[in-house]
Design an enzyme around this catalytic site. Structure first.
Site, mmCIF file in Angstrom:
data_model
loop_
_atom_site.group_PDB
_atom_site.id
_atom_site.type_symbol
_atom_site.label_atom_id
_atom_site.label_comp_id
_atom_site.label_asym_id
_atom_site.label_seq_id
_atom_site.Cartn_x
_atom_site.Cartn_y
_atom_site.Cartn_z
ATOM 1 N N ASP A 50 0.838 -1.201 0.000
ATOM 2 C CA ASP A 50 0.000 0.000 0.000
ATOM 3 C C ASP A 50 0.872 1.249 0.000
ATOM 4 O OD1 ASP A 50 -2.852 1.258 0.711
ATOM 5 O OD2 ASP A 50 -1.359 2.237 1.978
ATOM 6 N N TYR A 55 2.706 10.416 -0.748
ATOM 7 C CA TYR A 55 3.799 10.035 0.150
ATOM 8 C C TYR A 55 5.141 10.471 -0.446
ATOM 9 C CZ TYR A 55 0.348 6.932 2.423
ATOM 10 O OH TYR A 55 -0.753 6.407 3.068
ATOM 11 N N GLN A 178 -9.878 2.641 4.580
ATOM 12 C CA GLN A 178 -8.585 2.607 5.257
ATOM 13 C C GLN A 178 -8.566 3.632 6.382
ATOM 14 O OE1 GLN A 178 -3.966 3.437 4.143
ATOM 15 N NE2 GLN A 178 -5.034 2.056 2.773
ATOM 16 N N LYS A 217 8.244 1.251 23.553
ATOM 17 C CA LYS A 217 9.571 1.878 23.639
ATOM 18 C C LYS A 217 9.524 3.305 24.171
ATOM 19 C CE LYS A 217 9.723 3.468 18.795
ATOM 20 N NZ LYS A 217 10.413 3.289 17.489
ATOM 21 N N GLY A 286 4.628 -0.798 8.569
ATOM 22 C CA GLY A 286 5.787 -0.227 7.898
ATOM 23 C C GLY A 286 7.045 -0.758 8.569
#
Length: 337
Positions: A50, A55, A178, A217, A286
């Site tokens: 995707d 982007y 989405q 994290k 990602g």
């Protein structure tokens, strides 16, 4: 290896863990590492990729196209999107007008190095263009064989219903939405998911790890890690801010024993959680390094038992965003220039 699910009510199967390159390709990660990570995704069984024309101002599509060059096209599902401005950002370089859709799809096809797009998505709702015009343009692309299926991103329940009806009249399939969705951000559950289930539309969800916060994290009372997404304006730092509140970070730390009890890493728990929703066809992940994918793909095919789901809800009490009204605040009321 990754499991596969149908996309909406269509016959198209997609990998339930889908590779997305929003904040990595063309910006955060150099091309060599980006291409290596795409190849690692393919090796792990991910077949669905995707991206979007906006982007990195089209660079992400170019990198993905190079990374997938030489692969068997029939074995891939390539998704991209249209709406946001690209190029010189003239008056028609944005939105969902027939002109912008036509110009954008040809640019995407060229950059991706393919002659068709499996899923072409409206990146947002365009309040300035009649839906009949938008879906008429999409229908032309489907009938020309340049696009196979139509999807949208961050549409409300009412917008999905109206778009689905127009698409059906035109003989094309609106099969997906989405939205953002994670343990922390559940706003689609109230209206969007029930409407989508009724209409045969599935969710391809972005940010299942809440911009990385659900990795654990980010520690309460501590500065954000150097080089993390929270420090990089090109990598979604704006999106992560709402999740960096102390009470949210404390709640996320309470998930660590839940993940350990389930035998999962924190990223695996987060991704497995969104995949428990039967209306979710795929979770977008990602990665900036191939080894990150080796961990996250293990979330595929996992069933979380009722005790684990309850423990997650208990850990996150008081910090979950679940107001369905938030789905009405995503698409800009006028085109982004």
């Amino acid at each position: 290896m990754v499991s596969y699910r149908y996309l909406g009510s269509s016959g198209l199967k997609v990998s339930e863990i889908t590779y997305g390159n929003w904040v990595t390709h063309g910006s955060q990660v150099d091309d060599t590492h980006a291409i290596a990570t795409v190849h690692a995704a393919l090796d792990a069984g991910i077949t669905t990729f995707d991206t979007a024309d906006v982007y990195a101002n089209t660079a992400a599509e170019e990198v993905l196209g190079r990374a997938l060059a030489g692969q068997r096209r029939e074995s891939l599902e390539i998704f991209t999107k249209v709406y946001f401005p690209t190029g010189p950002k003239g008056p028609n370089d944005t939105g969902l007008s027939r002109k912008h859709i036509r110009d954008s799809v040809h640019g995407s096809l060229r950059r991706l190095g393919t002659d068709y797009i499996d899923l072409y998505q409206c990146h947002r709702f365009d309040y300035e263009t009649p839906l009949e015009e938008t879906f008429g343009a999409f229908a032309d692309l489907v009938h020309q064989g340049k696009v196979l299926y139509i999807g949208v991103s961050e549409w409300t329940a009412e917008q999905l219903r109206e778009g689905h009806a127009i698409a059906k009249d035109l003989g094309i399939q609106l099969v997906s939405n989405q939205p953002q969705y994670s343990m922390l951000w559940r706003v689609i559950e109230g209206k969007v998911v029930p409407t989508s289930t009724e209409l045969g539309i599935s969710q391809v969800v972005w940010s299942p790890m809440a911009q990385g916060v659900l990795s654990g994290k980010y520690l309460p009372g501590q500065p954000v890690p150097e080089g993390s997404r929270a420090t990089d304006e090109k990598s979604g730092a704006n999106f992560i801010k709402s999740f960096l509140r102390e009470e949210v970070l404390e709640a996320v730390q309470r998930l660590k024993p839940v993940a350990a009890e389930a035998g999962l890493s924190m990223p695996q728990l987060a991704i497995a959680w969104v995949l428990q929703n039967p209306n979710v066809s795929a979770a977008l992940v990602g990665a900036s390094r191939p080894e990150q994918l080796a961990d996250t793909v293990k979330a595929s095919g996992i069933t979380l038992d009722a005790d684990t789901m309850a423990a997650i809800d208990t850990a996150l009490t008081g910090v979950v965003y679940d107001d369905a009204e938030d789905t009405y605040r995503v698409s800009p009321k006028s085109r982004v220039a």
